[in-house]
Design an enzyme around this catalytic site. Structure first.
Site, PDB file in Angstrom:
ATOM      1  N   GLU A 467      45.658  39.969  61.733  1.00 32.52           N
ATOM      2  CA  GLU A 467      46.195  40.353  60.670  1.00 32.52           C
ATOM      3  C   GLU A 467      45.409  39.903  59.276  1.00 32.52           C
ATOM      4  OE1 GLU A 467      50.619  39.638  60.336  1.00 32.52           O
ATOM      5  OE2 GLU A 467      50.511  39.298  58.087  1.00 32.52           O
ATOM      6  N   GLU A 472      49.832  38.858  49.136  1.00 31.60           N
ATOM      7  CA  GLU A 472      51.384  38.586  49.286  1.00 31.60           C
ATOM      8  C   GLU A 472      51.700  37.885  48.002  1.00 31.60           C
ATOM      9  OE1 GLU A 472      52.762  38.153  53.779  1.00 31.60           O
ATOM     10  OE2 GLU A 472      50.938  36.818  53.385  1.00 31.60           O
TER      11      GLU A 472
END
Length: 589
Positions: A467, A472
């Site tokens: 990932e 974020e």
């Protein structure tokens, strides 16, 4: 609200990249090195020498412990004075760097963060085991310290003996300067692809035992260490008892000259082992032996001949057995199978736009189904929303796509939101991936622009597929975003990454910003508004964290989660509905 000039300016998109990012990889390191030129030399009209490169730049680094997942030791040797290593809050903390071979060392520069050490030693070692003190002080003052030394070694360690604050100790940079010296040649050279072929790929393997059909290691058979897949591994079986004796061997198919062996260890590694060769798979001769195996990635240069190669382990580093992500044999001869080739590395100064969405559709219309797959249902990570197929994602008619989180009851959940991905339209490897986004502010919000390994779609579980989190944000902290990698040996709170903030100290939630990742076979450079924020080096990750599982296809994801393990739940202050606005998504190769 403070007004900023958008980056890059919104306008027509052509087939080539309009505005290459000015901040290049390693810019921070070059700037730091240039600053070492003395003003005295300039004032006297003396010739200015070329900037001196630290011997420690991007070399493997380890530490006694790290305060955060993003503040690991690699951050202190990356040449970026915006990233740092920070220790746990205890005495006796240390950080060390492996220079790769023995060097003459004439200077160590320390750039301390506020949490500095008033007492510390600079130690050197040729083997990473026996240390000698090259410098010691009990009156360190923090800030920038430049220490003149006259010593040599392969490993350099800063050992803190007294903290100056109640926190641990923290360094923006640990830089080691010197010359090659007359030391040993680099014991960890990379195989030369022009002369050394990969002889072990796809060849049959055998082992003393294998961990099969175990939920913690499904089908961890010898072939998994020979498949050039860094996310699959071999492990010895607990059924036969985890003992010090263990081995894995490969049949190269024909006599071969072996020039090197590469081992990428799982945390269950061997401190003591032999590399052995054999002509018949029965009579073995040792060509390399160690009692100080360090785990992670070990590259062992050899000059040996044989058809069979074996790693014979005799001393465990833990209570478990032995496990290898990769066992690679390089050389000439054998009966090699040619592995699939990776795509060529992109030239980041000359890229072409290959995929994009400018979100210029009419107001209220959903995402373009030829570009995006819409996710629906219940999430993971303790999130509290349900993702809906329609209603929470739509164009605003002003060139943006809206991802809206609402407080509404659907399917037993109190909140709804939207997530979409490119899995049906774009799965690719390497390039520049960027999005211009305005994120919401509020307790419990978790907006993200990220990438998932495409083999997840074929059933490989997370995090084995890999990932790449480009952006974020935890809504309670509107000043900071995070870029993080997740893989089998480093995931969740232990992921490999770093934070990003605006130079002005302003909130990220006040305007649109461009988050990007430039990804090639050497690593991934993350940036915010054209400024490099964190570089994930493949070499450093393999040497200090674990396998690099990113050399394959990935797809893009946009979402706005509500609640979850990281941001926590929303509260009475959380504003609903909340909108994450996406101006564009662009991919260059």
């Amino acid at each position: 609200m403070q007004t900023r000039t958008p980056y890059p300016p919104r306008g027509p998109v052509t087939g080539t990249r309009r505005d290459p990012r000015p901040a290049r990889r390693r810019l921070a390191a070059a700037t730091a090195a240039t600053a070492l030129v003395t003003l005295g030399a300039l004032s006297q009209g003396a010739a200015v020498a070329a900037p001196e490169d630290p011997l420690s730049q991007d070399r493997p680094a380890t530490s006694s412990g790290d305060e955060f997942g993003w503040s690991g030791p690699a951050a202190a040797v990356d040449g970026d004075r915006g990233t740092r290593w920070s220790s746990t809050a205890a005495d006796g903390q240390w950080i060390q760097v492996d220079l790769g071979s023995v060097h003459d060392i004439d200077r160590v520069d320390l750039d301390w963060e506020t949490a500095y050490a008033s007492g510390y030693r600079i130690e050197v070692s040729s083997d990473g085991s026996s240390w000698s003190t090259a410098y010691s002080t009990t009156t360190g003052e923090g800030g920038d310290e430049s220490l003149d030394l006259d010593t040599s070694g392969r490993y350099v360690r800063l050992a803190a003996t007294r903290r100056a604050t109640q926190w641990g100790v923290s360094l923006w940079e640990l830089q080691v300067f010197g010359s090659d010296g007359a030391g040993d040649p680099d014991p960890d050279p990379d195989p030369d692809p022009t002369t050394d072929g990969l002889l072990s790929y796809g060849r049959p393997g055998t082992a003393s035992s294998s961990q099969e059909q175990d939920p913690s290691c499904w089908d961890c058979t010898p072939d998994k260490a020979l498949d050039l897949d860094p996310a699959s591994r071999w492990a010895t079986s607990p059924a036969t008892g985890w003992v010090d004796e263990g081995w894995i061997a490969v049949d190269l198919g024909a006599p071969a000259h072996v020039s090197s062996v590469v081992l990428q260890w799982d945390p269950a590694y061997a401190t003591g082992y032999d590399v052995e060769v054999s002509d018949d798979g029965s009579s073995w001769r040792s060509v390399y032996s160690t009692t100080t195996g360090s785990g992670f990635k070990e590259t062992i240069p050899l000059d040996a001949d044989g058809r069979h190669v074996r790693v014979h382990m005799n001393d465990r580093s833990s209570a478990y057995g032995y496990s290898l992500w990769e066992f690679q044999v390089y050389g000439t001869g054998g009966s090699a199978t040619t592995p699939p080739a990776d795509p060529a590395d992109p030239d980041f100064d000359d890229l072409e736009l290959v995929w994009n969405d400018e979100f210029d559709a009419p107001a209220g219309s959903p995402a373009d189904s030829s570009r995006w797959h819409i996710d629906s249902g219940f999430p993971q990570n303790g999130e509290q929303q349900v993702y809906t197929e329609s209603g929470n994602g739509f164009h605003d008619g002003q060139g943006n796509f809206v991802i809206e989180a609402r407080r509404e009851s659907v399917e037993g959940r109190e909140f709804t939101s939207h997530r979409m991905n490119t899995s049906t339209a774009l799965n690719t490897q390497y390039g520049r991936f960027e999005a211009r986004i305005k994120i919401p502010e509020g307790q419990g919000f978790w907006p993200a622009f990220w990438m998932m390994g495409s083999d997840f779609l074929e059933g490989r579980p997370w995090p084995y597929n890999g990932e790449i989190d480009i952006m974020e944000n935890v809504g309670l902290d509107p000043y900071t975003s995070h870029s993080t990698l997740h893989a089998p040996s480093y995931w969740g709170a232990g992921g490999h990454g770093g934070p990003a903030t605006l130079p002005s100290g302003a909130k990220l939630t006040e305007d649109f910003h461009v988050w990007a990742a430039e990804w090639d076979s050497d690593g991934i450079q993350f940036s915010l508004d054209g400024v490099d924020t964190f570089y994930a080096s493949k070499e450093v990750v393999e040497s200090t964290r674990g396998p690099w599982v990113y050399d394959h296809d990935f797809y893009l994801i946009l979402n706005l989660a509500v609640g979850g393990d990281w941001p926590g739940p929303p509260d009475a202050s959380t504003p609903f509905p909340a909108r994450m606005l996406v101006d564009y998504v662009r991919v260059y190769e």
